[in-house]
Design a protein around this motif. Structure first.
Motif, short mmCIF file in Angstrom:
data_model
loop_
_atom_site.label_atom_id
_atom_site.label_comp_id
_atom_site.label_asym_id
_atom_site.label_seq_id
_atom_site.Cartn_x
_atom_site.Cartn_y
_atom_site.Cartn_z
N SER A 27 10.27 30.47 9.77
CA SER A 27 10.02 30.41 8.33
C SER A 27 9.90 29.00 7.78
CB SER A 27 11.14 31.13 7.57
OG SER A 27 12.39 30.51 7.83
N LEU A 28 9.98 27.99 8.63
CA LEU A 28 10.02 26.61 8.14
C LEU A 28 9.10 25.73 8.99
CD1 LEU A 28 11.56 25.09 5.89
CD2 LEU A 28 13.24 24.42 7.63
N ARG A 29 8.14 25.07 8.32
CA ARG A 29 7.22 24.16 9.01
C ARG A 29 7.20 22.82 8.28
NH1 ARG A 29 1.39 26.30 10.17
NH2 ARG A 29 1.41 26.80 7.93
N LEU A 30 7.03 21.76 9.05
CA LEU A 30 7.03 20.41 8.49
C LEU A 30 5.90 19.61 9.12
CD1 LEU A 30 8.38 18.03 6.89
CD2 LEU A 30 9.75 17.62 8.96
N VAL A 31 5.11 18.93 8.28
CA VAL A 31 4.15 17.95 8.76
C VAL A 31 4.50 16.61 8.13
CG1 VAL A 31 2.48 18.50 6.94
CG2 VAL A 31 1.70 17.34 9.00
N SER A 32 4.54 15.56 8.94
CA SER A 32 4.90 14.24 8.44
C SER A 32 4.10 13.20 9.21
CB SER A 32 6.40 13.98 8.62
OG SER A 32 6.78 14.11 9.98
N GLY A 33 4.05 11.99 8.66
CA GLY A 33 3.27 10.98 9.34
C GLY A 33 3.34 9.62 8.69
N LEU A 34 2.71 8.66 9.38
CA LEU A 34 2.60 7.28 8.93
C LEU A 34 1.15 6.86 9.02
CD1 LEU A 34 5.59 5.71 10.93
CD2 LEU A 34 5.55 6.11 8.45
N ASN A 35 0.76 5.96 8.12
CA ASN A 35 -0.61 5.47 8.12
C ASN A 35 -0.63 4.00 7.74
OD1 ASN A 35 -3.20 4.85 6.31
ND2 ASN A 35 -3.78 6.43 7.79
N TYR A 36 -1.44 3.23 8.47
CA TYR A 36 -1.67 1.82 8.15
C TYR A 36 -3.17 1.61 8.01
CZ TYR A 36 -2.54 -3.16 8.85
OH TYR A 36 -3.00 -4.44 8.72
N ARG A 37 -3.58 0.89 6.95
CA ARG A 37 -4.99 0.63 6.74
C ARG A 37 -5.20 -0.81 6.31
NH1 ARG A 37 -7.95 3.85 2.09
NH2 ARG A 37 -7.72 1.91 0.92
N TYR A 38 -6.24 -1.42 6.87
CA TYR A 38 -6.63 -2.77 6.49
C TYR A 38 -8.06 -2.73 5.99
CZ TYR A 38 -8.20 -7.62 6.95
OH TYR A 38 -8.73 -8.87 6.71
N ASP A 39 -8.29 -3.24 4.78
CA ASP A 39 -9.63 -3.30 4.18
C ASP A 39 -10.00 -4.75 3.91
OD1 ASP A 39 -10.68 -0.53 3.67
OD2 ASP A 39 -8.75 -0.34 2.64
N ARG A 40 -11.24 -5.06 4.20
CA ARG A 40 -11.75 -6.41 3.94
C ARG A 40 -13.15 -6.29 3.32
NH1 ARG A 40 -12.03 -11.80 7.47
NH2 ARG A 40 -14.08 -12.57 6.85
N ALA A 41 -13.39 -7.04 2.26
CA ALA A 41 -14.69 -7.08 1.61
C ALA A 41 -15.18 -8.51 1.56
CB ALA A 41 -14.61 -6.49 0.21
N GLY A 94 -16.67 -14.96 -1.82
CA GLY A 94 -16.12 -15.12 -0.47
C GLY A 94 -15.54 -13.83 0.03
N THR A 95 -14.28 -13.86 0.46
CA THR A 95 -13.65 -12.72 1.12
C THR A 95 -12.37 -12.31 0.41
OG1 THR A 95 -14.55 -13.39 3.27
CG2 THR A 95 -12.66 -11.91 3.30
N LEU A 96 -12.16 -11.00 0.37
CA LEU A 96 -10.92 -10.44 -0.19
C LEU A 96 -10.45 -9.33 0.75
CD1 LEU A 96 -9.05 -10.51 -2.72
CD2 LEU A 96 -10.41 -8.62 -3.63
N ASP A 97 -9.14 -9.26 1.00
CA ASP A 97 -8.65 -8.20 1.88
C ASP A 97 -7.38 -7.58 1.29
OD1 ASP A 97 -6.76 -10.14 2.35
OD2 ASP A 97 -7.12 -10.29 4.50
N ASP A 98 -7.01 -6.42 1.86
CA ASP A 98 -5.84 -5.69 1.39
C ASP A 98 -5.28 -4.88 2.54
OD1 ASP A 98 -3.90 -4.77 -0.31
OD2 ASP A 98 -5.17 -3.29 -1.31
N THR A 99 -3.99 -4.63 2.51
CA THR A 99 -3.33 -3.77 3.50
C THR A 99 -2.59 -2.67 2.77
OG1 THR A 99 -1.38 -5.22 3.54
CG2 THR A 99 -3.08 -5.59 5.22
N THR A 100 -2.57 -1.49 3.38
CA THR A 100 -1.93 -0.32 2.80
C THR A 100 -1.05 0.36 3.84
OG1 THR A 100 -3.84 0.04 1.35
CG2 THR A 100 -2.31 1.87 1.61
N TRP A 101 0.17 0.66 3.45
CA TRP A 101 1.09 1.44 4.28
C TRP A 101 1.39 2.75 3.56
CZ3 TRP A 101 2.71 0.29 9.15
CH2 TRP A 101 2.53 -1.03 9.60
N ARG A 102 1.41 3.85 4.32
CA ARG A 102 1.73 5.15 3.75
C ARG A 102 2.67 5.91 4.66
NH1 ARG A 102 -4.33 6.27 3.42
NH2 ARG A 102 -5.01 5.37 1.44
N THR A 103 3.54 6.69 4.05
CA THR A 103 4.30 7.70 4.79
C THR A 103 4.24 8.98 3.97
OG1 THR A 103 6.45 8.30 5.74
CG2 THR A 103 6.49 6.99 3.73
N PHE A 104 4.03 10.10 4.65
CA PHE A 104 3.82 11.36 3.93
C PHE A 104 4.57 12.49 4.62
CE2 PHE A 104 0.36 10.83 6.98
CZ PHE A 104 0.35 12.04 7.66
#
Length: 707
Positions: free
Chosen positions: A401-415, A423-433
């Motif tokens: 009767s019980l289910r769990l989904v969890s995770g981590l995510n790392y993303r790097y963006d550069r423009a 010139g250049t701009l960048d950003d980093t993102t961390w997520r946990t869900f």
């Protein structure tokens, strides 16, 4: 379009849905497997158990529409506002908000985001996946930052491609028709003991819209070619890897829209076309620890390259350092001076503070001294964006009767852009869900989830979602959902550093062959996140005996801290000063009447109220679609679709699409010949005033060989 008189089955259907759970279970539980969706929570669920509203567009529907673009297929989604900026720039928004940017909707291909964070856009025409490779499209209609992070503010579109194991053999297709339509597709699929592979090549070409508001030829055609390689390999009974490579190259015409600021200047009028190249790769490792526990690790890399160089002319004074300084002090004052400079030659600088007047008089002296001469030069408006993404997801059944989904995510963006970011701009993102599903009893399902996200440029946020589903039986459920969502300002909105470096100036400007144009725009750098609160009540039912699926949704969504300013280099000042409210109802109905006929209806009523008129203007109060698919036997099949909305950007849209196809057996091969006709029922531009066709009808034909 009307369904006609009520079916004799209708009272029975209503009685069964709202009868006692025991009676409903007895009649509707059979051996047919329940349909499953994945996009809502990252858990496989029946539609009745989803904490929100889902639309699934399967391969049969995609084929029947005859659509050449993903954006066109999304007209089948209730509440989806589909329009065009130009012939090669589609725009898609759920429920609305500013039509020129898809800022508030996440778009995925097999879980890989194709939303470009640098310039706040989704290039629908340039998505590197062929229509023929798509297995289905799952659309979660509502906020879902809980599962997919910022930008999944209003909806999630997940494009799921065919598994290589389902793509064995050779497939070739050509499409040709009016308006310059000339497409091709070819794929080869092979399998071996532990793996499968599909290689596909495809291309598209068309002329876009015919004429602008003045009756002149509209410069908005497109040409593109795509490459896709998809491999699935089993490593053991419990492990497998999936990897993909995608590439796309092409060109998109852009109407030349630059107008000189200073009067008396004649522009060169050269084109400002875009050469586009996209590259993407992903690798995913899957591990089934046991029947109740699995995980995966996925890494992706993407690169978007847009090359755009054009030539412009203006007065030499456009490159005056004093005019640039004046613009930085007061853009409104500067624009008034520049556009009416001849009026101030005699009386002198317009009224203003002493510093502004002093600079203005220096500019006027330069104008009197000959800086009014015309100079022309090249402008490089190219952009490059790169993204690296790494994700770990764990799915665990803690009990029956019980289910769990969890995770981590790392993303790097550069423009990277000399024009937009200096010139250049960048950003980093961390997520946990995390998302927890608890079956409290036979009929009650409780679900809760949250996403914590931290971006280097903006900061951190926490968004929750809570839902209660009452399952009348496994195929029929009522739901109540409350969720919050955020959208982080993108690089352009928050940190734009927009100015034009003009090169190859002829003649030179103030003795230079390269100089900066006086208009410069800087982002505020301190924008907050947009915040959305969503409330939803709904019903989802699947009548297996009759092949009938129904979904009804009532919603009330509020967005605060909205960034609504258009992205333009003319006094662009982004802020969180706007808000919007969307309330209404949506329904979708899919009935497989028998083996030959399928009927599909959608309707959305959206009442929008926004502080910025542009956001409300991009919402059609009434919109919907109707489709009838028919298998006539002997290899013949047909489809008839109606799409309509009452006013998107004040323009009505109504169209009927008809597709007729004949399948011919050629030994072990099959040949399908098909024709598509699209007929506009209205006589208005498409979304914007310059989007016009000479004829309201278009026809194109295809031939597909499979062996």
């Amino acid at each position: 379009m009307s369904l006609g008189s009520p079916s004799p089955r209708s009272p029975l259907v209503l009685a069964l849905v709202f009868s006692s759970p025991l009676l409903a279970d007895d009649l509707f539980l059979d051996s047919d497997p329940l349909p499953q969706v994945l996009t809502a929570t990252r858990l496989k669920q029946s539609p009745a158990a989803v904490p929100g509203s889902m639309t699934v567009i399967d391969n049969a529907l995609i084929t029947a529409t005859g659509a050449r673009d993903i954006s066109e297929v999304l007209r089948l989604v209730p509440g989806m506002m589909v329009g065009n900026i130009s012939g090669n720039q589609a725009v898609v928004n759920y429920h609305g908000t500013n039509a020129t940017q898809a800022r508030r909707m996440q778009v995925l291909i097999d879980g890989r985001s194709v939303y470009r964070a640098g310039l706040s856009i989704v290039d629908w025409s340039d998505i590197p996946v062929a229509m023929e490779d798509i297995e289905r499209i799952e659309v979660f209609r509502g906020p879902n930052t809980v599962s997919y992070g910022a930008n999944a503010l209003m909806a999630v579109v997940n494009i799921i491609t065919r598994h290589p194991a389902d793509s064995h053999g050779t497939r070739m297709k050509v499409t040709h028709g009016q308006r310059g339509i000339d497409d091709f597709y070819a794929s080869q699929g092979v399998g071996w003991d532990d793996g499968d592979l599909r290689l596909s090549l495809s291309g598209q070409q068309d002329d876009g819209f015919d004429i602008d508001r003045n009756g002149a030829d509209y410069h908005d055609s497109r040409r593109l070619n795509r490459f896709s390689l998809d491999v699935s390999q089993a490593l053991s009974e419990r492990q497998s890897i999936d990897w993909q490579l995608n590439a796309k190259e092409g060109s998109n015409q852009r109407p030349y829209t630059y107008r000189p600021v200073f009067s008396g200047i004649t522009n060169s009028g050269n084109n400002s076309d875009v050469t586009a190249k996209d590259y993407a790769g992903s690798l995913r490792w899957n591990l089934d620890i046991n029947p109740d526990h699995s995980l995966y690790i996925q890494g992706t890399a993407q690169h978007w390259d847009r090359q755009q160089t054009w030539r412009a002319c203006d007065a030499e004074v456009s490159f005056s350092p004093q005019l640039t300084e004046l613009w930085q002090l007061n853009p409104n004052y500067t624009e008034r001076l520049a556009r009416n400079i001849e009026q101030f030659i005699g009386p002198g600088a317009p009224a203003g503070d002493p510093a502004q007047q002093a600079l203005a008089n220096q500019v006027l002296d330069q104008w009197r001294s000959g800086a009014r001469q015309t100079v022309c030069g090249d402008i490089d408006q190219s952009t490059r964006e790169t993204r690296y993404d790494l994700e770990l997801q764990d799915t665990l059944s803690l009990s029956d009767s019980l289910r769990l989904v969890s995770g981590l995510n790392y993303r790097y963006d550069r423009a990277d852009s000399e024009t937009y970011f200096n010139g250049t701009l960048d950003d980093t993102t961390w997520r946990t869900f995390g998302q927890l599903e608890w079956r409290a009893s036979e009929h009650w399902l409780l679900q809760g989830g949250a996403m914590f996200e931290d971006t280097r440029l903006i900061g951190s946020s926490l968004t929750p979602r809570m839902a209660v589903n009452y399952l009348i039986n496994p195929r029929h459920g009522l739901r109540a959902v409350y969720s919050e969502a955020i959208r982080s300002p993108d690089m352009f909105e928050n940190s734009v550093n927009w100015s034009y470096q003009v090169t190859k100036l002829q003649p030179g400007a103030f003795g230079q062959s390269s100089a900066r144009y006086f208009v410069k725009t800087r982002g505020p750098g301190n924008l907050d996140q947009e915040h959305m609160r969503s409330r939803e009540l709904g019903y989802n039912g699947y009548f297996a005996e009759w092949g009938m699926a129904v979904d009804v949704k009532l919603f009330h969504d509020e967005i605060t801290g909205m960034i609504s300013e258009p992205l333009r280099n003319n006094q662009y000042i982004a802020s969180n000063a706007n808000s919007a409210r969307f309330s209404g109802a949506e329904t979708q109905f899919d009935w497989r009447i028998d083996n030959a006929d399928r009927l599909r209806l959608t309707y959305a009523y959206v009442d929008a109220d926004a502080s910025n008129p542009l956001d409300a203007q991009q919402t059609a109060r009434n919109s919907g679609s109707a489709g009838w698919l028919r298998d006539w036997g002997h290899g013949w099949n047909s489809a008839l679709f109606y799409y309509g909305d009452d006013a998107l950007n004040d323009y009505r849209f109504e169209r009927v699409d008809t597709r007729i196809a004949k399948r011919i057996g050629l030994g072990k091969a099959n040949l399908e010949l098909a024709g598509v006709m699209q007929q506009r029922l209205d006589n208005q531009p498409t979304t914007f005033v310059d989007n016009n066709y000479d004829e309201r009808r278009v026809m194109y034909f295809s031939a597909e060989l499979v062996f």
